[in-house]
Each structure stands twice: as structure tokens, then as C-alpha cells.
Design an enzyme around this catalytic site. Sequence first.
Site, PDB file in Angstrom:
ATOM      1  N   GLU A 124      17.142  18.588  52.718  1.00 41.71           N
ATOM      2  CA  GLU A 124      17.285  18.820  51.278  1.00 41.71           C
ATOM      3  C   GLU A 124      16.437  20.045  50.985  1.00 41.71           C
ATOM      4  O   GLU A 124      15.217  19.988  51.030  1.00 41.71           O
ATOM      5  CB  GLU A 124      16.833  17.586  50.491  1.00 41.71           C
ATOM      6  CG  GLU A 124      17.349  17.555  49.059  1.00 41.71           C
ATOM      7  CD  GLU A 124      16.467  18.370  48.124  1.00 41.71           C
ATOM      8  OE1 GLU A 124      16.881  19.507  47.773  1.00 41.71           O
ATOM      9  OE2 GLU A 124      15.398  17.881  47.754  1.00 41.71           O
ATOM     10  N   LYS A 181       5.044  12.503  57.373  1.00 40.60           N
ATOM     11  CA  LYS A 181       4.107  13.635  57.336  1.00 40.60           C
ATOM     12  C   LYS A 181       4.216  14.262  55.947  1.00 40.60           C
ATOM     13  O   LYS A 181       5.114  15.049  55.666  1.00 40.60           O
ATOM     14  CB  LYS A 181       4.468  14.653  58.420  1.00 40.60           C
ATOM     15  CG  LYS A 181       3.782  16.019  58.309  1.00 40.60           C
ATOM     16  CD  LYS A 181       2.280  15.932  58.476  1.00 40.60           C
ATOM     17  CE  LYS A 181       1.651  17.329  58.557  1.00 40.60           C
ATOM     18  NZ  LYS A 181       1.739  18.078  57.262  1.00 40.60           N
ATOM     19  N   CYS A 200      13.364  21.897  42.891  1.00 45.21           N
ATOM     20  CA  CYS A 200      14.436  22.608  43.583  1.00 45.21           C
ATOM     21  C   CYS A 200      15.756  22.549  42.825  1.00 45.21           C
ATOM     22  O   CYS A 200      16.605  23.435  42.963  1.00 45.21           O
ATOM     23  CB  CYS A 200      14.622  22.051  44.989  1.00 45.21           C
ATOM     24  SG  CYS A 200      14.963  20.272  45.027  1.00 45.21           S
ATOM     25  N   GLU A 229      14.867  31.837  45.381  1.00 46.05           N
ATOM     26  CA  GLU A 229      14.161  30.735  44.731  1.00 46.05           C
ATOM     27  C   GLU A 229      12.709  31.133  44.466  1.00 46.05           C
ATOM     28  O   GLU A 229      11.975  31.469  45.395  1.00 46.05           O
ATOM     29  CB  GLU A 229      14.213  29.487  45.608  1.00 46.05           C
ATOM     30  CG  GLU A 229      13.650  28.260  44.926  1.00 46.05           C
ATOM     31  CD  GLU A 229      13.831  26.991  45.739  1.00 46.05           C
ATOM     32  OE1 GLU A 229      14.214  25.960  45.169  1.00 46.05           O
ATOM     33  OE2 GLU A 229      13.580  27.038  46.971  1.00 46.05           O
TER      34      GLU A 229
END
Length: 490
Positions: free
Chosen positions: A259, A183, A293, A392
Amino acid sequence: MTLRPADSSALLVDGKLIPGSGGTFEILNPATEEVVGLAAEGTAADMDAAIAAARRAFDTTTWSRDHAFRARCLRQLCDALQSHIEELREITIAEVGAPAMLTAGPQLEGPIADLHFWADLAESYSWEQDLGNATPMGIPTHRRLLKEAVGVVGAITPWNFPHQINFAKLGPALAAGNTVVLKPAPDTPWCAALVGKVIAEETEIPAGVVNIVTSTDHSLGAQLCTDPRVDLVSFTGSTATGRAVMASASESLKKVFLELGGKSAFIVLDDADIKAACSMAAFSVSVHAGQGCALCTRLLVPREKYDEAVAAAAKAMASVRAGDPTKPGTVCGPLISAKQRDRVEGYLKLAIEEGGTFVTGGGRPESQDRGYFVEPTLIAGLDNSARVAQEEIFGPVLVILPHDGDDDAIRIANDSPYGLSGAVWGTDPERIERVVTGVRTGTLGVNGGLWYSADAPFGGYKQSGIGREMGVLGFEEYLESKLVAGPATT
């Protein structure tokens, strides 16, 4: 511009390219805000069919046991994708906003070439280990350990590096003998859809082994997590969504690989070349508009050299212009969407409210009247407790922070809910090693060393995830261990 790659608006389900039951949805070019084409809108029924196909392929074929055949199929896929490389490059630049120069590396060509690593590993891996004879409870017994595929893998991937992350899941999952339902992110569906076309038409991968369902409906990812026919969920994305994935998967106690996010620290020691180190930190966080990231978004510098470090970082960052990703020299393209730009701009506003200052950047580039661009931005004047130093942002934003020596730098680096990546620059090997062993993070670069490679495991500590991707460790995330005990051998 309207791209029309053949069958780009098709799902891959049970070996067939089919339309989405929900029709189609538009794909926007983030650099121009133009509609570049349509993708298939998958539904819950399509996802159900994909899961059923993956389950059937795993349970009724020899895919999981024929290591040589899997290796051959992966090499076929690599070769076929390389024959479509220019079409894939055009799609990647258009729907990801990826700078063209990055498609020669981690945005496209690198991850495709890495499929050979997974093929080789399928052939060379030790699938059985002899544990020898023993006498548990006085019974002479011979033990052996078998490594077997987990089963059906649900792979949920983001938009920032779609090829790298798609293949970092497909490669090891398939090499290990699993079947997969992928997906992909709704922002970048073509990158996955064209792979589905190639699999269906140009490889021997059996029907149902790989299924790809594009959709704007995020509940389809949740469907993968809760369906008991799925044995493992491999997710890359935000920490907040990762928590939801883990909670949903717990209903059936399936394996979960996560992750997730990062707020990595770039540590500069007082014996380092301040200008070189800070210039590297500023440049790297500007690449692909900071949408990575593992990028180091906190720059930790000696307090007594703070002004020098700010000047060096600002000069390097100001030299990077956000611009057209199709141009060869561009390294900072657009953010993926208006929503993401709004998020980044919200953090820029917050930085000022928290008492920070923009040394360079801080807004939209005047040269771009369309597209979701934000200038590479250096924020100074804050400490590590500021939200822009803790959360973040996922944009080309660097926060520069002072430290009072090596131990303080380690403390600040670890004062974060994340632990994904990091860097340290210095000249004294003993001091560098102290930082390396002190910082709680999954990957760490020393003086410019590059940790990214197909054979090198990647992943994080704390809220940056669970498990490892890439390398043998990443491959083994997709395996189960079976202990077989029989009569002792002579």
C-alpha cells in the site's frame, strides 16, 4: 514532558517482553521537539529471534486451524486496548503529533474497534467451498476448495497513522490464522510497543503468534523481506521503498502486499457547488498536516471558474491554523520530523521555481517557534506537468489545476503514476458516473461520501500498490487456496 508507559521500551518476542539488544533510542515529540522517552532498539539478532518464534508458533500450534479461538483472542485484545485508551491517546498525540480530535476516529479508537470486525469474520468466513463432482479426463472426481493461512507475515508499517495501519495488518492477518512479526516505524515505536505489552499480559494469544520489534535500523525491514521463513510481506509506505521491498521479497518468491503513495485528484465538475467543493478539498488536505497517502492533493476545477475556485479554497485553507495537537480544535498538527519538514519545504521552493504562486501559506507559522510545523498551503498557476502536481509531498499542500470539461478532468486525474484515491463533486448522476468509471483509482468519494470502513477494501492502481487492505478482500490477501480432489461422491 516525559511519558513513562510501563514496558514501552520492550520488544515482544516469543510471548516475552524483552529489552532490545541494541539498547534504546529517543522518541521526539514533533510538536515540541522534546524527547518524550525511550524505545527498545532491536537488532538483527532480535529480528531473527522474532521470525523464529513466529515460524515455530505457526508450524507447531493449532492457531491457524482454531477459528473460534482466534476470534476470542481478537476480542480480548480489543477490550484490553480499550481499557488503555487514554494512555494510548496520550502516546499517540505525543509521538505522532496527531491532533487529539483524530484519536476519537482513525488515529486510535476506530482501528481498535475494527478488531471486532476481524473477529467476526474469522467465525463467519467460508473456509471450505464444495465445487461438486466432475469428470476431468473421464475420471469421476469430487473437488473442494480450502482456504488456509499463508504462514508467517512480516508487517512493515509507517508513522502517519500507526494504529490504523498496524491493526489493518494485525487484524486480518491474525483472523486468517497467520503469525506476525511487526516492524513499526522508528518515529512511532510506542504505539506498537504498548500493544505488545497488552498482548503479552492481557490476552490468550499464544507465544510467538505476535512479535513486535522496534528499531531505528531500517535493514530489519529488509531482513523480513529476504528471510525464507517469512511467507508474506505486508508493507505500507512510500512507492520507492515499496519497490525495494518487492525486489527483496522476490529472492524467496514470497507474497507481497504493498500500500504505497498517492497524488489523488479532487475533481469538481462545472455543475457543482464550487465554494462547498473547494472548501472541502482545502480543509481535508490540511488534516493531520496532510500526512495521509489517500488525501486528494490535486484540486481540478473548471477553467472558467478557476478564480472563484482559488478564492474559495484559499479562504478555507487560511482558516486552518497549524498548531498544538493537544488542543481540541486543532486539525493540522506538526509534520513528523525535521527531515519531513525539510522535504515539504523543498517542494514549496520548487513550486515557486516552477512558476507557481502561494495563494495562502507557503512557510512556517509565525505562531509556532518550536515543532515541525508548516502552514496549510495552496499553490496556483501551474499545470499537471509540474513536479509538485506529479510527486507525493506528504504535507498540507494543495495544487489547484484548471480543466476543460469532464473528459479533460479524467485525463488530468489519470496523468499520474499513482492511482490510490480521489473525489468527484457534481449534480448530474450520469456525468458523475462517467468520471467514476473513467478515473483509474482504487477508491473514489462522490459528493463527500466516505469510503473508509473496516468492511471496505482499500488500495490502489498503478504505482499506488498491489492488493487491498481492509474488508474481505484485505482478509483474503492473507490466505492461500488449496484444491482437494477425491473420488466422486454420490
